[in-house]
Design a protein around this motif. Structure first.
Motif, PDB file in Angstrom:
ATOM      1  N   GLN A   1      -8.073  -0.890  -2.227  1.00  0.00           N
ATOM      2  CA  GLN A   1      -6.794  -1.457  -2.669  1.00  0.00           C
ATOM      3  C   GLN A   1      -6.585  -2.879  -2.160  1.00  0.00           C
ATOM      4  O   GLN A   1      -5.897  -3.683  -2.788  1.00  0.00           O
TER       5      GLN A   1
ATOM      6  N   LEU B   1       0.842  -1.205   0.000  1.00  0.00           N
ATOM      7  CA  LEU B   1       0.000   0.000   0.000  1.00  0.00           C
ATOM      8  C   LEU B   1       0.875   1.253   0.000  1.00  0.00           C
ATOM      9  O   LEU B   1       1.927   1.300   0.652  1.00  0.00           O
ATOM     10  N   ASP B   2       0.427   2.254  -0.735  1.00  0.00           N
ATOM     11  CA  ASP B   2       1.155   3.520  -0.793  1.00  0.00           C
ATOM     12  C   ASP B   2       0.631   4.446   0.307  1.00  0.00           C
ATOM     13  O   ASP B   2      -0.520   4.912   0.228  1.00  0.00           O
TER      14      ASP B   2
ATOM     15  N   THR C   1      -7.954   2.742   1.553  1.00  0.00           N
ATOM     16  CA  THR C   1      -7.223   1.502   1.851  1.00  0.00           C
ATOM     17  C   THR C   1      -8.011   0.263   1.441  1.00  0.00           C
ATOM     18  O   THR C   1      -7.476  -0.646   0.791  1.00  0.00           O
TER      19      THR C   1
END
Length: 278
Positions: free
Chosen positions: A202, A176-177, A199
């Motif tokens: 994703q 995750l970015d 979040t």
């Protein structure tokens, strides 16, 4: 050399997947007999036997066992997902504690499966630790029946399959970015709203893969329902054991195994598709 490397998985699939599946198909269309082995194959003179599959469709006992197995597997997968999602995300964000927490998740695999189930039996039985604590606290005088219940069976299933759900969620959470969540916070989103809108989308492929990774093996589970579940839990694994070893009706057992495989084909294909997703 490259052709040889491709040949190895092909031989493995042919010997350990295709050949056993072909034998099960032959068994499923064979006739039960009193001989050794207890069946007559189609080429023995009677031809193929479609009655084994017809019996599965007409007898409510077999239909109920298949349906009950899918319900228990789906409940197990859902409960594992509820526990694994926060665990996987927390481990991915644990910094220097990440490896230690990941090792704790994998720790049950280092212990024998039957030993872990035996530990649950010791905890849940009438004279076990849980009832002893409840009596010591004065919450009950008589032991509460915990073992051989639906709750004990689900508890054992969740305990056994939880790592299968944690690992794919952990792997996705590490990718995750964090910039996206920081951007959502800068735009005024609360932590909860940022999790739901940034979040969670994703992680959706990993959540779906984790659900299927538990559902597929749990549908055919035999040991946990047999050791922790109630006698009324006639899951398909228990019915297969009864048909194969007690009734010695190998053709019906093979037909039941193929029926379960057919029901799980959709989830298996979906899991393969999620695995190929970028």
């Amino acid at each position: 050399m490259r052709a040889l490397l491709r040949l190895v998985p092909g031989l493995w699939l042919a010997l350990l997947v295709a050949t056993p599946l072909a034998l099960v198909v032959v068994l499923a269309v064979s006739w039960q007999s009193n001989g050794v082995p207890p069946y007559d194959p189609p080429w023995a003179g009677q031809g193929t036997n479609p009655d084994n599959f017809r019996l599965l469709l007409e007898d409510p006992y077999y239909r109920a066992s298949l349906a009950q197995s899918l319900v228990v597997a789906a409940l197990t997968a859902a409960l594992c997902l509820l526990l694994a999602a926060p665990m996987g995300i927390a481990i991915a964000r644990a910094g220097r504690w990440r490896n230690a927490l990941l090792a704790a998740v994998l720790l049950p695999f280092w212990t024998g499966f039957l030993i872990r189930i035996g530990a649950w039996i010791g905890l849940l039985r009438d004279e076990g630790w849980i009832n002893a604590v409840l009596r010591a606290l004065g919450l009950t005088e008589d032991p509460i029946p915990l073992l051989y219940t639906d709750g004990a069976m689900l508890l054992g299933m969740v305990h056994a399959y939880l790592p299968f759900a944690v690992l794919p969620i952990f792997a996705a959470a590490t990718r995750l970015d964090p910039v996206l969540e920081e951007a959502a916070a800068d735009l005024g989103a609360t932590p909860g709203r940022a999790f739901v809108t940034v979040t969670l989308p994703q992680l959706f492929p990993a959540l779906a893969a984790a659900f299927l990774l538990v559902l597929i093996p749990a549908a055919g589970e035999y040991v946990i329902p047999e050791l922790l579940g109630p006698p009324s839990a006639t899951l398909v694994g228990r019915v297969l054991f009864q048909e194969f070893f007690q009734n010695r009706d190998w053709p019906v057992a093979a037909a039941l195994a193929l029926a379960l495989l057919a029901l799980l084909t959709g989830p298996i294909l979906l899991y393969q598709r999620l695995g190929r997703a970028p």
